[in-house]
Design a protein around this motif. Structure first.
Motif, PDB file in Angstrom:
ATOM      1  N   MET B   1      -0.841  10.870   1.821  1.00 54.82           N
ATOM      2  CA  MET B   1       0.213   9.864   1.644  1.00 54.82           C
ATOM      3  C   MET B   1      -0.387   8.493   1.343  1.00 54.82           C
ATOM      4  O   MET B   1      -1.231   8.008   2.076  1.00 54.82           O
ATOM      5  N   LEU B   2       0.079   7.887   0.290  1.00 55.19           N
ATOM      6  CA  LEU B   2      -0.417   6.557  -0.065  1.00 55.19           C
ATOM      7  C   LEU B   2       0.341   5.499   0.728  1.00 55.19           C
ATOM      8  O   LEU B   2       1.524   5.651   0.980  1.00 55.19           O
ATOM      9  N   VAL B   3      -0.341   4.444   1.102  1.00 54.21           N
ATOM     10  CA  VAL B   3       0.337   3.280   1.662  1.00 54.21           C
ATOM     11  C   VAL B   3       0.225   2.171   0.629  1.00 54.21           C
ATOM     12  O   VAL B   3      -0.875   1.777   0.240  1.00 54.21           O
ATOM     13  N   ILE B   4       1.374   1.735   0.166  1.00 55.79           N
ATOM     14  CA  ILE B   4       1.422   0.804  -0.959  1.00 55.79           C
ATOM     15  C   ILE B   4       2.030  -0.515  -0.504  1.00 55.79           C
ATOM     16  O   ILE B   4       2.931  -0.546   0.328  1.00 55.79           O
ATOM     17  N   THR B   5       1.530  -1.616  -1.064  1.00 55.06           N
ATOM     18  CA  THR B   5       2.107  -2.927  -0.787  1.00 55.06           C
ATOM     19  C   THR B   5       2.727  -3.455  -2.072  1.00 55.06           C
ATOM     20  O   THR B   5       2.044  -3.533  -3.096  1.00 55.06           O
ATOM     21  N   CYS B   6       3.988  -3.801  -2.011  1.00 55.77           N
ATOM     22  CA  CYS B   6       4.651  -4.314  -3.213  1.00 55.77           C
ATOM     23  C   CYS B   6       4.174  -5.739  -3.477  1.00 55.77           C
ATOM     24  O   CYS B   6       4.305  -6.596  -2.609  1.00 55.77           O
ATOM     25  N   PRO B   7       3.615  -6.026  -4.658  1.00 52.49           N
ATOM     26  CA  PRO B   7       3.149  -7.387  -4.931  1.00 52.49           C
ATOM     27  C   PRO B   7       4.291  -8.367  -5.173  1.00 52.49           C
ATOM     28  O   PRO B   7       4.084  -9.566  -5.159  1.00 52.49           O
ATOM     29  N   VAL B   8       5.497  -7.848  -5.381  1.00 54.01           N
ATOM     30  CA  VAL B   8       6.638  -8.736  -5.648  1.00 54.01           C
ATOM     31  C   VAL B   8       7.236  -9.253  -4.344  1.00 54.01           C
ATOM     32  O   VAL B   8       7.409 -10.453  -4.146  1.00 54.01           O
ATOM     33  N   ARG B  49      -1.316  11.424 -22.844  1.00 56.95           N
ATOM     34  CA  ARG B  49      -1.681  10.509 -21.764  1.00 56.95           C
ATOM     35  C   ARG B  49      -3.188  10.538 -21.575  1.00 56.95           C
ATOM     36  O   ARG B  49      -3.854  11.518 -21.918  1.00 56.95           O
ATOM     37  N   LYS B  50      -3.687   9.454 -20.950  1.00 61.47           N
ATOM     38  CA  LYS B  50      -5.144   9.367 -20.782  1.00 61.47           C
ATOM     39  C   LYS B  50      -5.615  10.300 -19.677  1.00 61.47           C
ATOM     40  O   LYS B  50      -6.654  10.922 -19.793  1.00 61.47           O
ATOM     41  N   ASN B  51      -4.877  10.349 -18.598  1.00 56.73           N
ATOM     42  CA  ASN B  51      -5.193  11.251 -17.502  1.00 56.73           C
ATOM     43  C   ASN B  51      -6.657  11.222 -17.082  1.00 56.73           C
ATOM     44  O   ASN B  51      -7.317  12.263 -17.014  1.00 56.73           O
ATOM     45  N   PRO B  52      -7.188  10.042 -16.810  1.00 53.72           N
ATOM     46  CA  PRO B  52      -8.615   9.976 -16.494  1.00 53.72           C
ATOM     47  C   PRO B  52      -8.916  10.456 -15.073  1.00 53.72           C
ATOM     48  O   PRO B  52      -8.034  10.451 -14.217  1.00 53.72           O
ATOM     49  N   LYS B  53     -10.140  10.871 -14.879  1.00 58.19           N
ATOM     50  CA  LYS B  53     -10.599  11.179 -13.526  1.00 58.19           C
ATOM     51  C   LYS B  53     -11.279   9.916 -13.031  1.00 58.19           C
ATOM     52  O   LYS B  53     -12.349   9.561 -13.506  1.00 58.19           O
ATOM     53  N   GLY B  54     -10.627   9.219 -12.140  1.00 57.27           N
ATOM     54  CA  GLY B  54     -11.171   7.954 -11.666  1.00 57.27           C
ATOM     55  C   GLY B  54     -10.112   6.877 -11.678  1.00 57.27           C
ATOM     56  O   GLY B  54      -8.939   7.150 -11.424  1.00 57.27           O
ATOM     57  N   ASP B  75      -7.307   5.053  -7.927  1.00 47.68           N
ATOM     58  CA  ASP B  75      -8.309   6.057  -8.245  1.00 47.68           C
ATOM     59  C   ASP B  75      -7.669   7.436  -8.123  1.00 47.68           C
ATOM     60  O   ASP B  75      -7.151   7.787  -7.058  1.00 47.68           O
ATOM     61  N   THR B  76      -7.688   8.188  -9.195  1.00 44.45           N
ATOM     62  CA  THR B  76      -6.992   9.482  -9.167  1.00 44.45           C
ATOM     63  C   THR B  76      -7.736  10.541  -8.356  1.00 44.45           C
ATOM     64  O   THR B  76      -7.188  11.598  -8.076  1.00 44.45           O
ATOM     65  N   VAL B  77      -8.968  10.245  -7.976  1.00 47.42           N
ATOM     66  CA  VAL B  77      -9.714  11.202  -7.165  1.00 47.42           C
ATOM     67  C   VAL B  77      -9.593  10.865  -5.678  1.00 47.42           C
ATOM     68  O   VAL B  77      -9.167  11.685  -4.866  1.00 47.42           O
ATOM     69  N   SER B  78      -9.942   9.625  -5.345  1.00 48.67           N
ATOM     70  CA  SER B  78      -9.957   9.251  -3.928  1.00 48.67           C
ATOM     71  C   SER B  78      -8.614   8.706  -3.458  1.00 48.67           C
ATOM     72  O   SER B  78      -8.414   8.516  -2.265  1.00 48.67           O
ATOM     73  N   MET B  79      -7.684   8.463  -4.381  1.00 47.78           N
ATOM     74  CA  MET B  79      -6.356   7.902  -4.081  1.00 47.78           C
ATOM     75  C   MET B  79      -6.426   6.448  -3.631  1.00 47.78           C
ATOM     76  O   MET B  79      -5.410   5.877  -3.234  1.00 47.78           O
ATOM     77  N   GLN B  80      -7.627   5.867  -3.648  1.00 50.07           N
ATOM     78  CA  GLN B  80      -7.741   4.475  -3.225  1.00 50.07           C
ATOM     79  C   GLN B  80      -7.033   3.565  -4.231  1.00 50.07           C
ATOM     80  O   GLN B  80      -7.153   3.757  -5.441  1.00 50.07           O
ATOM     81  N   ILE B  81      -6.301   2.583  -3.703  1.00 49.75           N
ATOM     82  CA  ILE B  81      -5.644   1.614  -4.579  1.00 49.75           C
ATOM     83  C   ILE B  81      -6.481   0.344  -4.588  1.00 49.75           C
ATOM     84  O   ILE B  81      -6.786  -0.221  -3.538  1.00 49.75           O
ATOM     85  N   PHE B  82      -6.870  -0.090  -5.799  1.00 52.40           N
ATOM     86  CA  PHE B  82      -7.778  -1.237  -5.894  1.00 52.40           C
ATOM     87  C   PHE B  82      -7.036  -2.557  -6.035  1.00 52.40           C
ATOM     88  O   PHE B  82      -7.584  -3.606  -5.737  1.00 52.40           O
ATOM     89  N   GLY B  83      -5.832  -2.512  -6.549  1.00 55.58           N
ATOM     90  CA  GLY B  83      -5.123  -3.778  -6.710  1.00 55.58           C
ATOM     91  C   GLY B  83      -3.809  -3.608  -7.434  1.00 55.58           C
ATOM     92  O   GLY B  83      -3.474  -2.521  -7.917  1.00 55.58           O
ATOM     93  N   TYR B  84      -3.054  -4.703  -7.460  1.00 55.01           N
ATOM     94  CA  TYR B  84      -1.742  -4.703  -8.119  1.00 55.01           C
ATOM     95  C   TYR B  84      -1.675  -5.882  -9.071  1.00 55.01           C
ATOM     96  O   TYR B  84      -2.355  -6.877  -8.878  1.00 55.01           O
ATOM     97  N   TYR B  85      -0.839  -5.780 -10.079  1.00 55.70           N
ATOM     98  CA  TYR B  85      -0.575  -6.931 -10.941  1.00 55.70           C
ATOM     99  C   TYR B  85       0.809  -6.764 -11.548  1.00 55.70           C
ATOM    100  O   TYR B  85       1.419  -5.700 -11.458  1.00 55.70           O
TER     101      TYR B  85
END
Lengths: 204, 120
Positions: B1-8, B49-54, B75-85
């Motif tokens: 499960m991802l935990v996401i923060t809405c930047p808005v 679609r690009k569908n990259p690994k990473g 990151d599509t492998v580790s599910m880590q979220i690096f940032g929002y814009y």
């Protein structure tokens, strides 16, 4: 001519005995959906002139004066609640004030239904149906939060604290689902007790 | 499960409180050239679609919060979220550097309008 009757979605429901909270449907509140750009000073001033209160711009807050309460829904959307009888007048005032400004004000009184929840167990009951921890700071009186509650889209407004009074707003077509959900989860004896100050049992 | 923060609106929620809108930054060919879209361009727009690994750039919507769309870098492998814009913005340089070369090529091509036209 016969007079038109307002039939609210939950008019035939009554809270059963044995609930840990007090649950009623709010039938006398009207709702106006207001949209406009918060960056547009003309819009903000016109809305303030019509409503008597400045629209809240901070996320998940509300502002109220007298009968009129503005709930923040989105950076460019507010839900204004007022007595149902006053909706027509307030809407006319808003539309007159907002004329020529990029905005929208619509009577949405019948789109949603409001369930009033009262009592010390309200937070716990709501937590059973959502992913939100209502015991955290940030859920004081005046807070507005849109959320997923019991698998449906809902919005909660913390009307007052001690005793807790919450308004749960759900779309009209989900009214019975939300009502049933609360009936089932707010039964006396279904308390989870994790809100109490008792120490957590040791992990074995 | 991802935990996401809405930047808005700044709300933090689990994945179910948000809605994933799939890969971001897909230009609709009919917007620029409504009369002469090639089948290839339409196919690429609809299906490719690009569908990259990473590291990947995606669109997300704050479904149970403010209802606004935004971009997330995940990151599509580790599910880590690096940032929002913002939904109208391009990825910040720091995030783009981490991303797959496919993405870097994508924004390089978008920078040169002449090259893009020649392609379609």
């Amino acid at each position: 001519m016969s007079e038109a009757l307002i039939i609210t979605p939950l008019y035939d429901r009554e809270a059963p005995g044995g609930l840990a909270i007090i649950m009623t449907e709010v039938v006398d509140l009207g709702m106006i959906d207001l949209r406009g750009l918060p960056k547009d000073k003309k819009f903000m001033d016109a809305a303030k002139a019509a409503l008597g209160i400045a629209l809240p711009t901070a996320p998940r807050t509300s502002a109220g004066m007298g009968d009129i309460v503005c709930l923040w829904m989105s950076p460019d959307q507010w839900l204004i609640t007022c007595p149902r009888k006053a909706v027509g007048g307030l809407l006319a005032k808003l539309n007159a004030s907002l004329e020529g400004i990029f905005s929208l004000a619509v009577d949405m009184s019948d789109a949603r239904t409001i369930i009033r929840l009262e009592g010390d167990r309200v937070r716990e009951t709501l937590m059973k149906g959502s992913s939100i921890d209502f015991t955290q700071s940030g859920y004081e009186a005046g807070t507005v939060r849109r959320m997923l509650f019991g698998e449906i889209a809902a919005m909660v407004h913390v009307v007052s604290e001690k005793p807790d009074v919450f308004h749960l707003m759900v779309f009209r077509s989900y009214a019975h689902h939300a009502w049933d959900w609360i009936e089932a989860t707010a039964m006396k004896g279904s308390e989870v007790e994790f809100l109490s100050s008792a120490e957590a049992p040791p992990v074995v | 499960m991802l935990v996401i923060t809405c930047p808005v609106c700044g709300v933090e929620g689990e994945e179910a409180d948000f809605h994933c809108g799939g890969e971001g930054h897909i230009a609709r060919p009919a917007t620029e050239n409504p009369d002469g879209i090639s089948d290839d361009a339409q196919r690429d727009y609809m299906f490719m679609r690009k569908n990259p690994k990473g590291v990947h750039f995606e669109r997300w919507r704050c479904d149970r919060g403010c209802g606004k769309w935004f971009h997330a870098c995940r990151d599509t492998v580790s599910m880590q979220i690096f940032g929002y814009y913002g939904i109208t913005q391009r990825p910040p340089a720091a995030l783009l550097k981490k991303a797959d070369p496919l993405w870097q090529a994508h924004f390089e091509a978008a920078k040169k309008p002449s090259a893009k036209k020649a392609k379609s």
